[in-house]
Design a protein around this motif. Structure first.
Motif, mmCIF file in Angstrom:
data_model
loop_
_atom_site.group_PDB
_atom_site.id
_atom_site.type_symbol
_atom_site.label_atom_id
_atom_site.label_comp_id
_atom_site.label_asym_id
_atom_site.label_seq_id
_atom_site.Cartn_x
_atom_site.Cartn_y
_atom_site.Cartn_z
ATOM 1 N N TYR A 96 0.807 -1.221 0.000
ATOM 2 C CA TYR A 96 0.000 0.000 0.000
ATOM 3 C C TYR A 96 0.841 1.272 0.000
ATOM 4 C CZ TYR A 96 0.828 0.975 4.963
ATOM 5 O OH TYR A 96 1.408 1.286 6.165
ATOM 6 N N GLN A 97 2.119 1.166 0.371
ATOM 7 C CA GLN A 97 3.012 2.323 0.368
ATOM 8 C C GLN A 97 3.621 2.566 -1.009
ATOM 9 O OE1 GLN A 97 5.857 1.295 3.397
ATOM 10 N NE2 GLN A 97 4.587 2.126 5.025
ATOM 11 N N GLY A 98 3.443 1.611 -1.916
ATOM 12 C CA GLY A 98 4.032 1.740 -3.246
ATOM 13 C C GLY A 98 5.346 1.015 -3.386
ATOM 14 N N ASN A 99 5.788 0.298 -2.343
ATOM 15 C CA ASN A 99 7.021 -0.467 -2.410
ATOM 16 C C ASN A 99 6.834 -1.666 -3.323
ATOM 17 O OD1 ASN A 99 8.470 1.033 -0.290
ATOM 18 N ND2 ASN A 99 6.985 0.108 1.090
ATOM 19 N N ILE A 100 7.776 -1.866 -4.217
ATOM 20 C CA ILE A 100 7.756 -3.031 -5.100
ATOM 21 C C ILE A 100 8.966 -3.888 -4.763
ATOM 22 C CG2 ILE A 100 7.894 -3.835 -7.484
ATOM 23 C CD1 ILE A 100 6.467 -1.200 -8.268
ATOM 24 N N THR A 101 8.704 -5.159 -4.452
ATOM 25 C CA THR A 101 9.776 -6.060 -4.089
ATOM 26 C C THR A 101 9.688 -7.326 -4.914
ATOM 27 O OG1 THR A 101 8.394 -6.953 -2.305
ATOM 28 C CG2 THR A 101 9.945 -5.231 -1.707
ATOM 29 N N GLU A 102 10.826 -7.973 -5.062
ATOM 30 C CA GLU A 102 10.885 -9.252 -5.764
ATOM 31 C C GLU A 102 10.920 -10.389 -4.759
ATOM 32 O OE1 GLU A 102 13.864 -9.937 -8.767
ATOM 33 O OE2 GLU A 102 13.560 -7.939 -9.597
ATOM 34 N N GLY A 103 10.436 -11.534 -5.173
ATOM 35 C CA GLY A 103 10.462 -12.711 -4.312
ATOM 36 C C GLY A 103 9.160 -12.879 -3.566
ATOM 37 N N ALA A 104 8.885 -14.115 -3.232
ATOM 38 C CA ALA A 104 7.642 -14.419 -2.510
ATOM 39 C C ALA A 104 7.820 -14.105 -1.037
ATOM 40 C CB ALA A 104 7.301 -15.893 -2.689
ATOM 41 N N LYS A 105 6.865 -13.388 -0.488
ATOM 42 C CA LYS A 105 6.847 -13.084 0.946
ATOM 43 C C LYS A 105 5.447 -13.277 1.445
ATOM 44 C CE LYS A 105 10.449 -9.994 2.382
ATOM 45 N NZ LYS A 105 10.748 -8.759 3.027
#
Length: 105
Positions: A96-105
């Motif tokens: 919701y903050q706009g952070n884009i990350t790779e990998g499954a969490k």
């Protein structure tokens, strides 16, 4: 005079006379959450997400991913998808903050 002094002393000791002021910020336009180009170590952050599916896909693509597929909003408020990055399929998440990350969490 003695009555006024006694009254002021009583009020002062009770805490009724102390004024409270809210702390001020140097820039009132500062948003509550800012994570422009810095990595948020706790990302993706769970929370109520207001991005639509189209907005989520667009944000992911704007970060250099293509062929965004299986885009789904989880119960934790995190958009998750598979996308192509440099010829490899990776799992991506958008919080919701706009952070884009790779990998499954």
């Amino acid at each position: 005079m003695k009555i006024a002094l006694a009254l002021c002393t009583a009020l002062a000791s009770s805490g009724a006379v102390y004024a409270q002021t809210a702390p001020t910020t140097p820039n009132p336009e500062t948003p509550a959450v800012t994570t422009p180009d810095t990595a948020n170590p706790t990302a993706p952050v769970a929370g109520e997400n207001s991005f639509t599916e189209a907005q989520a896909k667009s944000r992911i693509e704007d970060k250099g991913y293509s062929n965004v597929a299986d885009l789904k909003l989880g119960e934790d408020g995190i958009w998750r998808a598979k996308a192509d990055k440099g010829g490899a399929m990776v799992e991506v998440a958008l919080d919701y903050q706009g952070n884009i990350t790779e990998g499954a969490k």
